[in-house]
Scaffold this motif. Structure first.
Motif, short mmCIF file in Angstrom:
data_model
loop_
_atom_site.label_atom_id
_atom_site.label_comp_id
_atom_site.label_asym_id
_atom_site.label_seq_id
_atom_site.Cartn_x
_atom_site.Cartn_y
_atom_site.Cartn_z
N GLY A 29 47.17 -44.83 -18.75
CA GLY A 29 46.67 -45.01 -20.11
C GLY A 29 47.73 -45.65 -21.00
N VAL A 36 36.57 -40.36 -8.50
CA VAL A 36 36.60 -40.44 -9.96
C VAL A 36 36.00 -39.15 -10.50
CG1 VAL A 36 35.80 -41.71 -11.98
CG2 VAL A 36 36.36 -42.94 -9.89
N PHE A 59 39.10 -39.86 -16.83
CA PHE A 59 38.86 -40.59 -18.07
C PHE A 59 39.53 -39.93 -19.26
CE2 PHE A 59 35.21 -41.72 -15.37
CZ PHE A 59 35.45 -43.09 -15.28
N LEU A 83 43.19 -40.84 -19.02
CA LEU A 83 43.37 -42.23 -19.48
C LEU A 83 43.34 -42.29 -21.00
CD1 LEU A 83 41.20 -44.40 -17.08
CD2 LEU A 83 43.61 -44.66 -17.52
N LEU A 84 42.37 -41.63 -21.60
CA LEU A 84 42.25 -41.62 -23.06
C LEU A 84 43.46 -40.96 -23.71
CD1 LEU A 84 40.33 -42.40 -25.35
CD2 LEU A 84 39.35 -40.13 -25.19
#
Length: 188
Positions: A17, A68, A73, A76-77
């Motif tokens: 990220g 995944v 996610f 990553l954020l």
């Protein structure tokens, strides 16, 4: 998947990220070069995101065989948010400094090549052309001198012959000479 693999995936995705933030800021900085071209802008934008997706899924494949999960996610954020909050101002200054020194470095080498290679070649070629031009002018002057020297006796012969021509015929000769004297020759 083991807990160790999940933690490694999570920390790697946080780092990824941060990397995405760095890559996006760098991409936006270079976007000024093609911002006026709509087709190039869309092409490079699409290309950038496709490359980032390929790199992301390759990293995921190496880490946990491409699985995944939702926390990927989120990580990553979080990494991108950490970059925006902490590292972005520092990175922008660093990027501008690197680009500034890189442009100075390139300008220095371009100037060195200009001064040490291009200018001497231009000077040598111009000197050769100037020498050839002067030699050609000199040869033309010699040719003119030789021509005038060779034709000088004929001048008196033609004058003597012209004196022998009757007066009514001289009138036609003068008309022909006047006609050709009015013709303007164009230089190419």
């Amino acid at each position: 998947m083991t807990l160790e693999t999940q933690f490694a995936t999570m920390f790697t995705m946080i780092a990824f990220g941060v990397y995405m933030g760095v890559a996006y800021v760098t991409f936006k900085r270079f976007e000024l070069w093609w911002a006026n071209h709509v087709v190039l802008r869309y092409f490079f934008e699409l290309f950038f995101w496709i490359v980032q997706a390929i790199v992301l899924f390759y990293v995921l494949y190496v880490l946990n065989e491409g699985i995944v999960r939702f926390y990927v996610f989120i990580a990553l954020l979080c990494g991108y948010a950490m970059f925006k909050a902490i590292f972005e101002p520092l990175y922008r200054k660093l990027l501008e400094g690197i680009l500034h020194y890189l442009s100075r470095f390139i300008r220095f080498w371009v100037r060195c090549i200009q001064v040490l290679i291009v200018n001497p070649i231009i000077w040598v070629v111009s000197m050769i052309l100037l020498t050839l031009y002067k030699a050609l002018l000199f040869l033309l002057k010699i040719f003119r001198f030789l021509l005038m020297t060779i034709l000088y006796p004929f001048r008196y012969i033609f004058k003597s012959i012209f004196r022998l021509v009757p007066e009514n015929r001289k009138k036609y000769i003068y008309q022909i000479i006047n006609f050709f004297s009015k013709i303007k020759w164009r230089k190419k």
